[in-house]
Design a protein around this motif. Structure first.
Motif, PDB file in Angstrom:
ATOM      1  N   TYR A  98       0.842  -1.211   0.000  1.00  0.00           N
ATOM      2  CA  TYR A  98       0.000   0.000   0.000  1.00  0.00           C
ATOM      3  C   TYR A  98       0.873   1.256   0.000  1.00  0.00           C
ATOM      4  CZ  TYR A  98      -3.083   3.676   1.761  1.00  0.00           C
ATOM      5  OH  TYR A  98      -3.770   4.861   1.923  1.00  0.00           O
ATOM      6  N   PHE A  99       1.967   1.236   0.753  1.00  0.00           N
ATOM      7  CA  PHE A  99       2.865   2.390   0.817  1.00  0.00           C
ATOM      8  C   PHE A  99       3.400   2.732  -0.569  1.00  0.00           C
ATOM      9  CE2 PHE A  99       7.267   3.998   1.342  1.00  0.00           C
ATOM     10  CZ  PHE A  99       6.980   5.192   1.988  1.00  0.00           C
ATOM     11  N   PHE A 100       3.827   1.731  -1.303  1.00  0.00           N
ATOM     12  CA  PHE A 100       4.368   1.973  -2.646  1.00  0.00           C
ATOM     13  C   PHE A 100       3.269   2.351  -3.637  1.00  0.00           C
ATOM     14  CE2 PHE A 100       7.818  -0.554  -0.801  1.00  0.00           C
ATOM     15  CZ  PHE A 100       8.911   0.198  -1.180  1.00  0.00           C
ATOM     16  N   THR A 101       2.101   1.750  -3.488  1.00  0.00           N
ATOM     17  CA  THR A 101       0.979   2.097  -4.371  1.00  0.00           C
ATOM     18  C   THR A 101       0.588   3.555  -4.194  1.00  0.00           C
ATOM     19  OG1 THR A 101       0.111  -0.164  -4.340  1.00  0.00           O
ATOM     20  CG2 THR A 101      -1.424   1.592  -4.951  1.00  0.00           C
ATOM     21  N   GLU A 102       0.495   3.999  -2.948  1.00  0.00           N
ATOM     22  CA  GLU A 102       0.146   5.401  -2.675  1.00  0.00           C
ATOM     23  C   GLU A 102       1.230   6.349  -3.181  1.00  0.00           C
ATOM     24  OE1 GLU A 102      -2.659   7.018  -1.237  1.00  0.00           O
ATOM     25  OE2 GLU A 102      -3.403   5.091  -1.929  1.00  0.00           O
ATOM     26  N   ALA A 103       2.472   5.927  -3.103  1.00  0.00           N
ATOM     27  CA  ALA A 103       3.569   6.757  -3.598  1.00  0.00           C
ATOM     28  C   ALA A 103       3.453   6.931  -5.112  1.00  0.00           C
ATOM     29  CB  ALA A 103       4.914   6.134  -3.232  1.00  0.00           C
ATOM     30  N   GLU A 104       3.110   5.859  -5.811  1.00  0.00           N
ATOM     31  CA  GLU A 104       2.950   5.953  -7.269  1.00  0.00           C
ATOM     32  C   GLU A 104       1.760   6.824  -7.636  1.00  0.00           C
ATOM     33  OE1 GLU A 104       2.923   2.259  -9.327  1.00  0.00           O
ATOM     34  OE2 GLU A 104       5.114   2.137  -9.312  1.00  0.00           O
ATOM     35  N   VAL A 105       0.661   6.698  -6.874  1.00  0.00           N
ATOM     36  CA  VAL A 105      -0.511   7.538  -7.131  1.00  0.00           C
ATOM     37  C   VAL A 105      -0.163   9.010  -6.928  1.00  0.00           C
ATOM     38  CG1 VAL A 105      -2.812   8.148  -6.301  1.00  0.00           C
ATOM     39  CG2 VAL A 105      -2.185   5.745  -6.566  1.00  0.00           C
ATOM     40  N   SER A 106       0.531   9.317  -5.849  1.00  0.00           N
ATOM     41  CA  SER A 106       0.902  10.704  -5.574  1.00  0.00           C
ATOM     42  C   SER A 106       1.954  11.212  -6.558  1.00  0.00           C
ATOM     43  CB  SER A 106       1.439  10.831  -4.137  1.00  0.00           C
ATOM     44  OG  SER A 106       0.443  10.500  -3.197  1.00  0.00           O
ATOM     45  N   ASN A 107       2.793  10.289  -7.028  1.00  0.00           N
ATOM     46  CA  ASN A 107       3.850  10.660  -7.968  1.00  0.00           C
ATOM     47  C   ASN A 107       3.308  10.853  -9.384  1.00  0.00           C
ATOM     48  OD1 ASN A 107       6.663  11.163  -8.472  1.00  0.00           O
ATOM     49  ND2 ASN A 107       6.820   9.145  -9.408  1.00  0.00           N
ATOM     50  N   GLY A 108       2.208  10.170  -9.684  1.00  0.00           N
ATOM     51  CA  GLY A 108       1.613  10.281 -11.010  1.00  0.00           C
ATOM     52  C   GLY A 108       2.286   9.436 -12.064  1.00  0.00           C
ATOM     53  N   LYS A 109       3.251   8.611 -11.672  1.00  0.00           N
ATOM     54  CA  LYS A 109       3.945   7.723 -12.613  1.00  0.00           C
ATOM     55  C   LYS A 109       4.676   6.651 -11.813  1.00  0.00           C
ATOM     56  CE  LYS A 109       7.984  10.782 -12.744  1.00  0.00           C
ATOM     57  NZ  LYS A 109       8.905  11.553 -13.607  1.00  0.00           N
ATOM     58  N   PRO A 110       5.139   5.583 -12.463  1.00  0.00           N
ATOM     59  CA  PRO A 110       5.877   4.538 -11.742  1.00  0.00           C
ATOM     60  C   PRO A 110       7.086   5.099 -11.007  1.00  0.00           C
ATOM     61  CG  PRO A 110       5.256   3.774 -13.927  1.00  0.00           C
ATOM     62  CD  PRO A 110       4.906   5.238 -13.881  1.00  0.00           C
ATOM     63  N   LEU A 111       7.424   4.486  -9.893  1.00  0.00           N
ATOM     64  CA  LEU A 111       8.517   4.991  -9.061  1.00  0.00           C
ATOM     65  C   LEU A 111       9.884   4.718  -9.670  1.00  0.00           C
ATOM     66  CD1 LEU A 111       7.195   3.898  -5.550  1.00  0.00           C
ATOM     67  CD2 LEU A 111       7.149   6.187  -6.545  1.00  0.00           C
ATOM     68  N   ALA A 112      10.019   3.574 -10.320  1.00  0.00           N
ATOM     69  CA  ALA A 112      11.323   3.201 -10.870  1.00  0.00           C
ATOM     70  C   ALA A 112      11.139   2.660 -12.287  1.00  0.00           C
ATOM     71  CB  ALA A 112      12.003   2.146  -9.989  1.00  0.00           C
TER      72      ALA A 112
END
Length: 206
Positions: A98-112
Motif C-alpha cells: 500500500y505504501f508503494f501504491t500510494e507513492a505511485e498515485v501521488s507521484n503520477g507515474k511509476p517509481l522506478a
C-alpha cells in the motif's frame, strides 16, 4: 370626507431578500461541510500513508534480522524457529505494498524504471526465504551466497528507509493533512523501489 386610498404594501422584495439569505446560508453550510469532508478524507489518507511507511520500515528491519539469523543458524531446528519470525515479518506485506501504491498515485507515474515492482520483489523474497535451509545440516554454498546477496540488498533498504521519520505513533491531524504534500516520502519510496530492482534475479539457486 373621502378616505385616502393607502398604498398596498408590497411583500415581494422582503420575501425575495429572505429567500436569498436562506439560500446563501444553505450554500455556506453545504460548502463548509464539503471542505470538512475533503479534509477528513485527506487526513485519513495521510494517516494511512504514515502508518504504512512505518510498517515498511519495520518489515525491512525484521526481514534483515531474519536473514542474519538464518545465516548463523547451523541446524534445521534453529532455522525453522527463525522462520516463524519471517512469517510475522511478511504479515505486513499488504501495508508495505500500500505504501508503494500510494507513492505511485501521488507521484503520477511509476517509481522506478525497472521491470520488478515492489509487490514482485516481496513475493520473490518471501518464496525464496521459505525454501532456505529446509534440510538437515548446514546451509549449502548456494544458500549462503543467496542470503549474503539478499542481506546486502536489505541493508541498503534499511539505510534508505531510515530516512522516513515515521515512528509508529498515532499521527496528529495536522501531520496527516500535510503527509501528501511532503514529497520526501515519495522520493524515499522511489529509492527503495530502485534498490529492489538492482539484483538481476531473486531466485534461490540450488
Amino acid at each position: 370626507m373621502a378616505e385616502r386610498n393607502s398604498p398596498k404594501r408590497s411583500y415581494f422584495v422582503p420575501v425575495l431578500l429572505l429567500l436569498l439569505v436562506v439560500s446563501l446560508t444553505g450554500n455556506v453550510i453545504l460548502y463548509t461541510k464539503t471542505i470538512v469532508h475533503a479534509q477528513d478524507e485527506r487526513a485519513e489518507r495521510g494517516e494511512a500513508i504514515i502508518n504504512a511507511g512505518y510498517q515498511t520500515k519495520q518489515h525491512i528491519a525484521d526481514v534483515l534480522h531474519t536473514i542474519e539469523l538464518l545465516t548463523s543458524n547451523a541446524d534445521i531446528a534453529s532455522r525453522l524457529q527463525t522462520k516463524s519470525r519471517l512469517a510475522d515479518a511478511f504479515d505486513d506485506r499488504p501495508e508495505v505494498e500500500y505504501f508503494f501504491t500510494e507513492a505511485e498515485v501521488s507521484n503520477g507515474k511509476p517509481l522506478a524504471t525497472g521491470v520488478r515492482t515492489p509487490k514482485d520483489f516481496l513475493a520473490s523474497v518471501e518464496q525464496a526465504l521459505e525454501q532456505v535451509g529446509n534440510h538437515e545440516g548446514e546451509l549449502t554454498a548456494g544458500e549462503k551466497e543467496y542470503l549474503e546477496q539478499l542481506g546486502g540488498i536489505y541493508a541498503k533498504l534499511k539505510q534508505t528507509a531510515s530516512e522516513l521519520i515515521y515512528d509508529g505513533e498515532v499521527p496528529k491531524r495536522d501531520e496527516a493533512l500535510t503527509a501528501q504534500a511532503d514529497k520526501r516520502w515519495i522520493d524515499i519510496a522511489a529509492s527503495l523501489s530502485a534498490i529492489m530492482n538492482e539484483p538481476a534475479s531473486l531466485e534461490l539457486q540450488p
